[in-house]
Design a protein around this motif. Sequence first.
Motif, PDB file in Angstrom:
ATOM      1  N   PHE A 252      33.543 -36.974 -46.907  1.00 52.03           N
ATOM      2  CA  PHE A 252      33.904 -36.810 -45.495  1.00 52.03           C
ATOM      3  C   PHE A 252      34.019 -38.167 -44.800  1.00 52.03           C
ATOM      4  O   PHE A 252      34.989 -38.431 -44.078  1.00 52.03           O
ATOM      5  CB  PHE A 252      32.849 -35.967 -44.768  1.00 52.03           C
ATOM      6  N   VAL A 253      33.020 -39.019 -45.010  1.00 54.51           N
ATOM      7  CA  VAL A 253      32.981 -40.302 -44.300  1.00 54.51           C
ATOM      8  C   VAL A 253      34.069 -41.241 -44.815  1.00 54.51           C
ATOM      9  O   VAL A 253      34.747 -41.913 -44.024  1.00 54.51           O
ATOM     10  CB  VAL A 253      31.588 -40.958 -44.447  1.00 54.51           C
ATOM     11  N   TRP A 254      34.261 -41.285 -46.145  1.00 54.60           N
ATOM     12  CA  TRP A 254      35.282 -42.178 -46.704  1.00 54.60           C
ATOM     13  C   TRP A 254      36.672 -41.790 -46.212  1.00 54.60           C
ATOM     14  O   TRP A 254      37.414 -42.623 -45.670  1.00 54.60           O
ATOM     15  CB  TRP A 254      35.246 -42.114 -48.229  1.00 54.60           C
ATOM     16  N   ALA A 255      37.013 -40.522 -46.380  1.00 56.19           N
ATOM     17  CA  ALA A 255      38.341 -40.068 -45.965  1.00 56.19           C
ATOM     18  C   ALA A 255      38.488 -40.111 -44.450  1.00 56.19           C
ATOM     19  O   ALA A 255      39.536 -40.509 -43.920  1.00 56.19           O
ATOM     20  CB  ALA A 255      38.592 -38.647 -46.476  1.00 56.19           C
ATOM     21  N   GLY A 256      37.422 -39.735 -43.733  1.00 55.03           N
ATOM     22  CA  GLY A 256      37.486 -39.729 -42.275  1.00 55.03           C
ATOM     23  C   GLY A 256      37.641 -41.117 -41.682  1.00 55.03           C
ATOM     24  O   GLY A 256      38.329 -41.293 -40.674  1.00 55.03           O
ATOM     25  N   SER A 257      37.026 -42.110 -42.310  1.00 54.73           N
ATOM     26  CA  SER A 257      37.142 -43.486 -41.805  1.00 54.73           C
ATOM     27  C   SER A 257      38.579 -43.993 -41.920  1.00 54.73           C
ATOM     28  O   SER A 257      39.118 -44.577 -40.976  1.00 54.73           O
ATOM     29  CB  SER A 257      36.199 -44.414 -42.587  1.00 54.73           C
ATOM     30  N   ILE A 258      39.187 -43.771 -43.074  1.00 52.27           N
ATOM     31  CA  ILE A 258      40.562 -44.245 -43.284  1.00 52.27           C
ATOM     32  C   ILE A 258      41.537 -43.459 -42.411  1.00 52.27           C
ATOM     33  O   ILE A 258      42.426 -44.038 -41.767  1.00 52.27           O
ATOM     34  CB  ILE A 258      40.940 -44.129 -44.769  1.00 52.27           C
ATOM     35  N   GLN A 259      41.366 -42.134 -42.370  1.00 56.55           N
ATOM     36  CA  GLN A 259      42.223 -41.310 -41.517  1.00 56.55           C
ATOM     37  C   GLN A 259      42.057 -41.706 -40.052  1.00 56.55           C
ATOM     38  O   GLN A 259      43.027 -41.770 -39.294  1.00 56.55           O
ATOM     39  CB  GLN A 259      41.870 -39.829 -41.699  1.00 56.55           C
ATOM     40  N   GLY A 260      40.816 -41.996 -39.677  1.00 52.69           N
ATOM     41  CA  GLY A 260      40.547 -42.402 -38.300  1.00 52.69           C
ATOM     42  C   GLY A 260      41.230 -43.701 -37.922  1.00 52.69           C
ATOM     43  O   GLY A 260      41.623 -43.890 -36.773  1.00 52.69           O
ATOM     44  N   SER A 261      41.387 -44.621 -38.885  1.00 57.20           N
ATOM     45  CA  SER A 261      42.061 -45.888 -38.578  1.00 57.20           C
ATOM     46  C   SER A 261      43.519 -45.654 -38.192  1.00 57.20           C
ATOM     47  O   SER A 261      44.049 -46.312 -37.290  1.00 57.20           O
ATOM     48  CB  SER A 261      41.975 -46.843 -39.774  1.00 57.20           C
ATOM     49  N   PHE A 262      44.162 -44.685 -38.856  1.00 58.49           N
ATOM     50  CA  PHE A 262      45.543 -44.351 -38.510  1.00 58.49           C
ATOM     51  C   PHE A 262      45.603 -43.662 -37.150  1.00 58.49           C
ATOM     52  O   PHE A 262      46.454 -43.980 -36.317  1.00 58.49           O
ATOM     53  CB  PHE A 262      46.164 -43.432 -39.567  1.00 58.49           C
ATOM     54  N   ASP A 263      44.691 -42.717 -36.943  1.00 55.70           N
ATOM     55  CA  ASP A 263      44.692 -41.964 -35.688  1.00 55.70           C
ATOM     56  C   ASP A 263      44.396 -42.857 -34.491  1.00 55.70           C
ATOM     57  O   ASP A 263      44.949 -42.649 -33.401  1.00 55.70           O
ATOM     58  CB  ASP A 263      43.663 -40.829 -35.752  1.00 55.70           C
ATOM     59  N   LYS A 264      43.530 -43.851 -34.679  1.00 59.63           N
ATOM     60  CA  LYS A 264      43.215 -44.765 -33.569  1.00 59.63           C
ATOM     61  C   LYS A 264      44.455 -45.544 -33.135  1.00 59.63           C
ATOM     62  O   LYS A 264      44.712 -45.710 -31.939  1.00 59.63           O
ATOM     63  CB  LYS A 264      42.108 -45.732 -33.980  1.00 59.63           C
ATOM     64  N   LEU A 265      45.220 -46.029 -34.109  1.00 59.16           N
ATOM     65  CA  LEU A 265      46.413 -46.810 -33.788  1.00 59.16           C
ATOM     66  C   LEU A 265      47.513 -45.937 -33.197  1.00 59.16           C
ATOM     67  O   LEU A 265      48.224 -46.358 -32.272  1.00 59.16           O
ATOM     68  CB  LEU A 265      46.924 -47.523 -35.040  1.00 59.16           C
ATOM     69  N   LEU A 266      47.653 -44.719 -33.733  1.00 66.43           N
ATOM     70  CA  LEU A 266      48.703 -43.817 -33.255  1.00 66.43           C
ATOM     71  C   LEU A 266      48.271 -43.008 -32.037  1.00 66.43           C
ATOM     72  O   LEU A 266      49.082 -42.281 -31.467  1.00 66.43           O
ATOM     73  CB  LEU A 266      49.120 -42.857 -34.386  1.00 66.43           C
ATOM     74  N   GLN A 267      46.983 -43.113 -31.692  1.00 64.38           N
ATOM     75  CA  GLN A 267      46.419 -42.351 -30.577  1.00 64.38           C
ATOM     76  C   GLN A 267      46.649 -40.854 -30.780  1.00 64.38           C
ATOM     77  O   GLN A 267      47.170 -40.151 -29.917  1.00 64.38           O
ATOM     78  CB  GLN A 267      46.995 -42.828 -29.245  1.00 64.38           C
ATOM     79  N   GLU A 268      46.240 -40.387 -31.960  1.00 68.66           N
ATOM     80  CA  GLU A 268      46.370 -38.984 -32.324  1.00 68.66           C
ATOM     81  C   GLU A 268      45.007 -38.427 -32.721  1.00 68.66           C
ATOM     82  O   GLU A 268      44.042 -39.156 -32.856  1.00 68.66           O
ATOM     83  CB  GLU A 268      47.350 -38.825 -33.499  1.00 68.66           C
TER      84      GLU A 268
END
Length: 340
Positions: A252-268
Motif C-alpha cells: 500500500f505504502v510503496w504503490a501509494g507513494s509513487i501514485q501520490g507523486s503523480f497525483d500531487k503534480l496533476l492535482q488529482e
Amino acid sequence: MILADKVMTLRKKNGWSQEELAEKLNISRQSVSKWESGASLPDIDKIIALSSLFGVSTDYLLKEELETEQPSETEDVYEAAKERAVSLEEANGFMGLVKKLAGRIAFGAGLCVLSPIPMIVFSGLAEYGADAGVRGAAAISEDMAGGLGMVILLILVAIGVAILILGDMHTEKYRYLEKEKLALQYGVEGIVRKRKEDFAGRYRFCIVAGVTLCIIGVVPLMVAAAFSAGDLAYIYCTAVLLSMVAVAVFLFVWAGSIQGSFDKLLQEGDYTVEEKALHKKTSFFPAVYWCLVTALFLGVGLYTDNWRYTAFIWPVAALLFVAILYIVKEVAKARLEKGD
C-alpha cells in the motif's frame, strides 16, 4: 514610473517578499533584487510571467508613461497569487526522489506492523511451549519473554519511525505541492500523465494484493478455531496474520507513494485544489489515529495477555479508519464552506 519601481510597487502591494516573488517565477532572489534596483531587466518571458502574476498588462510594465495599472492581456500563463509554476526539472526531481524513497518508507511502515511479533511469539513459547513439547521452551521464563519481546518491539518501531522521519525530511522541499495551487509549465503535464498511465497496472496489482493479504491473513486463525487447535497454534497464527498485514502495508505504502507523486503534480485524486484545503484541516488525523490504535493494541494485549483476540484490533481499525476519516473530512468541509 520605470519598470523597477513598478515591479517593487506591485510586489509590495501583493504582500510578497523578494524571495517569495522569486519562488513564484522560479528564479533567484538576486534576480528580483537587480530588477528592482535597475541593475538588470527581465527578459520577455519573465515580463509575460510578471504580467500574469500581477494581473496587469505588459504595456503597463514596459511603458514608463503609463502610470495606471491596466488589466493583464494574458490569460494562459498562470495566476500567481493562487498558482505556483512547476518546471519539468522540478517535476522530474520530485518524481525521482519519491520513487527512490518509496521502498524505504514502505519498509519502515512494515517494520512498525511487524514489531509486536517477537513479543507475541516469545510470550506464547514461555506460557505454552513446554506443554506443547517445543524444544528449549522451558528455558524461556515469562519475564524474559516479555522483556526481550518489548526490547525488540521498541527497536523495530524506532527503526521504522526513523526511516519514516528521514523520508519526510528528504521531501520537505517539495511540501508546497501538497498545499499550493499549481501551474505545470509547457509539456510537464503530458510527461507526468504518461508516467502515471505506465504505473497504473502495478498500482492496481499492489492494492488488490494488499487487500487480499489482509483478508486471507485471518484464515489461519479461523482454521485453528475450527479444529480446536492448541493455544500455541493461535500464537503462531497471530504472527502469520501480522506478517501478512505488514506485507500488505508495504504494498500500500510503496504503490501509494509513487501514485501520490503523480497525483500531487496533476492535482488529482486526494490532491485536487479542494482536497488540499481539506488536507490542511485533517492532516493531523491519520498520525493520531494510528498512534492510538497501536497504544490500544499493546495496552489490551499486555493487560489481557490474550494476543489471539487482540490481533483483531488491526483489521477492525483499518475498516474504521476509512469511515472515521470520511466523517472528519465532511466536518472539515462543512467548516470550510462556512468560512471557519
